[in-house]
Design an enzyme around this catalytic site. Structure first.
Site, short mmCIF file in Angstrom:
data_model
loop_
_atom_site.label_atom_id
_atom_site.label_comp_id
_atom_site.label_asym_id
_atom_site.label_seq_id
_atom_site.Cartn_x
_atom_site.Cartn_y
_atom_site.Cartn_z
N GLY A 207 13.30 -37.85 22.02
CA GLY A 207 12.21 -37.03 22.51
C GLY A 207 10.88 -37.73 22.33
O GLY A 207 10.81 -38.95 22.24
N ILE A 208 9.83 -36.93 22.27
CA ILE A 208 8.50 -37.48 22.06
C ILE A 208 7.98 -37.00 20.72
O ILE A 208 8.38 -35.95 20.22
CB ILE A 208 7.53 -37.05 23.19
N GLY A 209 7.13 -37.79 20.11
CA GLY A 209 6.54 -37.39 18.84
C GLY A 209 6.72 -38.46 17.79
O GLY A 209 7.24 -39.54 18.03
N ILE A 211 8.59 -38.63 14.94
CA ILE A 211 9.91 -39.02 14.44
C ILE A 211 10.63 -39.94 15.42
O ILE A 211 11.12 -41.00 15.02
CB ILE A 211 10.76 -37.79 14.08
N GLU A 230 16.67 -36.92 28.18
CA GLU A 230 15.98 -35.99 29.07
C GLU A 230 14.54 -36.42 29.27
O GLU A 230 13.94 -36.14 30.30
CB GLU A 230 16.03 -34.57 28.52
N GLY A 328 16.56 -29.14 25.56
CA GLY A 328 17.79 -29.91 25.70
C GLY A 328 18.49 -30.22 24.40
O GLY A 328 19.45 -31.00 24.39
#
Length: 605
Positions: A207-209, A211, A230, A328
């Protein structure tokens, strides 16, 4: 396709219609604002979308007599609207949102989207968001588009022909970006532990961010990584440039990065523009677990707001306040779980609110909903390590998760677990951590191991290790041949006070299973002197595991300013005698002819 004029709104929209807004960075902000300026002529309009970047003026209270938002994923504006009762949240797996539109459970009347100018054949690209935009356009009565020359042209299932667009407005403004967060110490620790689970040839969902970016920063030595995700973010760019990502080991869409949407920096948008190596596909493809699972070694990394000691994950709410969405997470957790060699991972900081509360809890907060079930979670990672849950009992899960909780909450969590009879009476407290040693991945004689502290959740692993020994190994270690290691005895051996004594181990991973291959420990005989001992699996003796354990324990003892290490060795244990002499232990006489005493002086001045 005709140019949109304000007098034409009634041609496309009627009271009671449902209007879809394009997603993420491709949200058509100027088109939406133009509609809002004319929205007073309509009543009971429902606005629907997944996550959008930027402002959400349609959630302003001044529109509530005419418009109501119903979002599949909440951001700041929609979150507030839902909290005050002016909006709705519909939980749904991202992979299944398209079927809601296709099956007319959630029919779309009008789709507002943002696209590139048409090419010479009349095709516009959806750009940085294909996700559920594709199905919304396919099923809507009318499609109204912003045409923006700054939108990147993305490839894959990413096109709509101008004949499918009923009206348009031309715009020219930068695509909404998303800043790159600065990585803090806690996040980097989480990233390092997650990276330990990622092998060469893995297929990544990120994902984004902070972590995900932290995880990616530790993958510079991996090869043949693949991407099926995704969303796509800036954290992947350096791995592309360095050749770590080739997509060569994927089983489907081989040599192609597959994504559904992206948002990030201008450099990211430049990268995906007309890039034949990156394909954008609809969510019903990218997020379908059966599609995801076709690739080998799928690594799915998602976060959580809270997780209980049985492994239940809360991700879309804080108590009874809805915060984000299902998105997701479950799609990829399940896809990774079905993938050959896949690893579904939940990664999160151990605390929230500046360390005031634990994210790992005995019982979920009242009102919180479970997004990912306890049966789906294989790994949980915090800044304190990796908890392995797959195939583990409730008792073992609880101990694994307490071990990666913040130390100041561990005894409290154990006390709460004991109230539910999940652990036997002899589980009285969690031991203090071994501060001098963090889990370290290493290669010894061609095999991969993790070097770490022995911990409470290793009880069953230590029993398995004990029962793997030959009589000779048992005699060398215990100076006798014990026939069993009862559960309470194993517990005492793993549950020592690591701030005084020390117990470490070398483990190998076989998927979610950890197998102890060697154990080293020392016990304090008095304030200056500690007894040291080792045992290595029969099939690995002589391969260097004992040397690694010895070196580590000497380092810990030296840092603690222990003055003397002593070892008591049976006279026929030649391998241990050789190891001690290798590390400069001196041989002293013993009153027992069957036993030798070896001594090493530390911190001598």
């Amino acid at each position: 396709m005709i140019a949109l004029e304000d007098k034409d709104w009634g041609q496309y929209i009627r009271s009671g219609y449902r209007i879809f807004f394009g997603s993420g960075a491709a949200c058509p902000q100027k088109l939406i604002q133009r509609f809002l300026d004319n929205s007073q002529q309509f009543n009971d309009i429902e606005l629907t979308h997944i996550l959008t970047l930027g402002e959400t003026p349609w959630t302003d209270e001044k529109y509530k007599d005419h418009l109501r938002v119903n979002s599949f994923f909440l951001g700041p504006g929609t979150r507030d609207a839902v909290s005050r009762g002016d909006g709705d949240y519909t939980p749904c797996f991202l992979s299944e949102i398209p079927s809601l539109m296709e099956d007319k459970i959630h029919p779309i009347d009008v789709a507002f989207i943002q696209v590139t100018p048409p090419d010479e054949y009349g095709f516009c690209s959806f750009g940085v968001s294909v996700d559920v935009v594709s199905v919304a356009c396919r099923t809507a009565r009318y499609v109204i588009a912003e045409i923006n020359p700054r939108m990147p042209k993305t490839l894959g299932q990413s096109f709509i022909h101008v004949s499918k667009i009923d009206a348009f407005m031309e715009v020219n403004y930068p695509i909404m970006g998303h800043g790159i967060a600065k990585l803090d110490e806690v996040t980097l620790k989480i990233g390092k532990y997650c990276a330990m689970l990622i092998e060469d040839g893995s297929t990544l969902q990120m994902g984004i961010g902070k972590i995900p970016d932290a995880v990616l920063s530790y993958l510079g030595d991996r090869s043949d990584l693949g991407i099926h995700t995704e969303m796509f973010s800036d954290g992947l760019l350096d791995l592309y440039k360095n050749g770590n990502i080739t997509n060569a080991k994927k089983a489907i869409n081989r040599f192609k990065t597959v994504t559904s949407f992206c948002f990030g920096s201008e450099a990211l948008y430049d990268f995906v523009h007309d890039n034949p190596h990156v394909e954008f596909h609809p969510s019903e493809y990218t997020n379908r677990p059966a599609i995801i699972a076709q690739n080998p070694k799928v690594i799915s990394i998602n976060s959580a707001i809270q997780i209980d000691l049985s492994g239940q994950v809360v991700a879309d709410s804080i108590g009874d306040r809805f915060y984000s969405g299902i998105g997701g997470q479950v799609d990829f957790i399940r896809g990774a779980g079905m993938s050959l060699g896949g690893k579904p991972i939940i990664a999160l900081p151990s605390t929230a609110k500046g360390g005031e509360i634990s994210r790992i809890v005995a019982v979920l907060s009242q009102g919180s909903g479970v997004v990912t079930s306890r049966g789906d979670v294989h790994y949980v990672v915090t800044e304190y390590g990796i908890a392995t849950l797959r195939g583990r009992s409730i008792r073992e899960r609880a101990l694994e998760l307490i071990q990666v909780a913040h130390p100041k909450f561990r005894d409290e969590l154990l006390a709460q677990v004991r109230e539910h009879y999940w652990v036997p009476p002899y589980h009285q407290s969690m031991p203090k951590s071994l501060a001098e040693l963090k889990t370290t991945k290493m290669k010894i004689s061609g095999r991969h191991y993790n070097l770490r502290a022995l911990q409470s959740s290793d009880q069953r692993r230590l029993q398995e290790f004990f029962y793997s020994h030959t009589e000779k190994t048992l005699m060398n270690r215990y100076r006798a041949v014990p026939k069993n290691m009862p559960t309470d005895s194993a517990y005492r051996l793993v549950n020592i006070d690591q701030s005084r004594d020390a117990a470490i181990c070398l483990v190998q991973r076989q998927g979610p299973r950890e197998i102890i291959r060697g154990v080293g420990r020392f016990y304090m005989e008095n304030e200056e002197r500690a007894e040291i001992s080792f045992v290595v699996g029969d099939d690995l003796q002589g391969e260097g595991l004992g040397s690694v354990l010895m070196k580590t324990l000497i380092k810990i003892a030296t840092e603690r300013k222990i003055k003397i290490l002593v070892a008591y060795v049976i006279n026929t244990n030649y391998a241990m005698q050789h190891l001690l002499e290798k590390f400069n232990f001196s041989h002293e006489e013993s009153g027992d002819a069957s036993e030798f005493v070896y001594v090493l002086e530390l911190n001598a001045k």
